[in-house]
Scaffold this active site. Structure first.
Site, PDB file in Angstrom:
ATOM      1  N   SER A  52      -4.925  55.415 -48.494  1.00 53.25           N
ATOM      2  CA  SER A  52      -4.256  56.668 -48.806  1.00 53.25           C
ATOM      3  C   SER A  52      -2.798  56.409 -49.197  1.00 53.25           C
ATOM      4  CB  SER A  52      -4.385  57.638 -47.635  1.00 53.25           C
ATOM      5  OG  SER A  52      -4.086  58.959 -48.023  1.00 53.25           O
ATOM      6  N   ASP A 197     -10.438  60.408 -50.141  1.00 55.25           N
ATOM      7  CA  ASP A 197      -9.517  59.616 -49.335  1.00 55.25           C
ATOM      8  C   ASP A 197     -10.217  58.579 -48.453  1.00 55.25           C
ATOM      9  OD1 ASP A 197      -7.485  58.751 -47.622  1.00 55.25           O
ATOM     10  OD2 ASP A 197      -6.629  60.747 -47.393  1.00 55.25           O
TER      11      ASP A 197
END
Length: 341
Positions: A52, A197
């Site tokens: 991320s 993600d």
């Protein structure tokens, strides 16, 4: 020396957690360490893993950016990315920000909170059209394929089997690993793979990095030295018998903490830390629950300060382990064929 008489060497790994704008902290930590090096800090690592916001930092370091440049991205572009770059102080601005906040929460109920196109523009200005194969360091960047319900890990060509990702856009990897559900829409890669993600399963990628090092790269566990950077640990207590209301947003902390501690536990077992010697150096300061959030850009300065302060204390311990000399040059197995001029 190994048992067969061949000379082994220390392999240095950098692992960076996910955490949205809280990535300011590890960026500041690295920028502080970098001040004494005279060159980008990424050159001191044999492998960098990031999830991320940590994946964005990892990709930037791989492409030769300095940690200071990446910290500047968080400081100066973070408010734009998260839509908080509005009016200055004063009552009218404060009132407008209050109503904008209410409107944003209403929109968030039915669609992602933030605009992925803005994120792509700002991250793209740093990665500058680079391909994963342009990285000067081995990279491991986790994402998630929700259609196949499986991990999707972007990697440099550091093994003969890794024949695909090196030709792909670094920006694709950055947007995929950072596509946090409800915050950003799913990212569609150039191959039309819809990814989200990596933090959904590997917010702390330390274990993934260690497994990559031992298995695919064939590095000996005792030769690994891992600098693992988190984006703060929140201190909270759970009720004895909570219902939904009793848990609230703590349920997110619960799952994130479980994954992170599990990842660290596996990495310790694999490397023999600490019983066979220090292998893992973990930095993730503890803060009160709820004080920082993934997209609260009003606390960027405070995050930077915490990162700088932590690095100041850690520098004497980390320098002899990680920063005496740059890592050996990374030569990919498969290399990008540049277009003829």
């Amino acid at each position: 020396m190994s048992h067969d008489g061949t000379k082994r060497q220390i392999r240095r790994i950098l692992s960076i957690d996910g955490g949205g704008i809280k990535g300011t902290l590890p960026a500041a930590f690295l920028a502080s360490l970098e001040e004494d090096l005279g060159e980008p800090i990424g050159r001191y690592f044999d492998l960098i893993a990031g999830t991320s916001t940590g994946g964005i930092i990892a990709l930037g370091l791989g492409m030769g950016c300095t940690a200071r440049e990446l910290l500047d991205l968080y400081e100066h572009r973070g408010p734009i990315i998260f839509g908080h770059n509005g009016d200055g102080g004063g009552s009218p601005g404060m009132l407008r920000r209050f109503w904008n906040s209410l409107a944003a929460k209403g929109r968030w109920a039915v669609r992602p909170k933030h605009d992925a196109d803005i994120l792509a523009r700002e991250i793209g200005s740093v990665l500058n059209g680079a391909l994963i194969g342009h990285s000067r360091t081995r990279l491991v960047i986790p994402a998630w394929d929700p259609d196949l319900r499986s991990p999707y890990i972007f990697k440099t060509a550091h093994h003969v089997r890794l024949q695909t990702d090196y030709r792909k856009s670094a920006l694709d990897a950055a947007l995929a690993t950072a596509a946090a559900p409800t915050y950003y829409k799913r990212h569609r890669t150039s191959d039309d793979v819809g990814l989200t993600d990596g933090g959904t399963w590997a917010n702390n990628p330390t274990a993934i990095a260690v497994v990559e090092a031992i298995t695919l790269l064939g590095w000996h566990p005792s030769d690994l030295r891992i600098l693992s950077l988190g984006c703060l640990d929140e201190v909270y207590m759970l009720p004895e018998s909570p219902g939904v209301a009793g848990l609230g947003l703590k349920v997110l902390n619960l799952y994130a903490d479980g994954q992170s501690h599990g990842a660290l536990g596996m990495a310790k077992l694999l490397t023999g830390h600490p019983y066979d010697g220090d292998r893992i150096y973990r930095f993730s300061p503890s803060v009160p629950s709820g004080f920082f959030s993934l997209d609260d850009t009003t606390k960027i300065g405070r995050l930077k300060g915490i990162g700088m302060s932590e690095a100041r204390k850690a520098k004497p311990h980390l320098t002899p382990v990680f920063f005496t000399e740059p890592a050996d040059a990374f030569v990919p197995v498969h290399q990008v064929k540049e277009d003829a001029a």
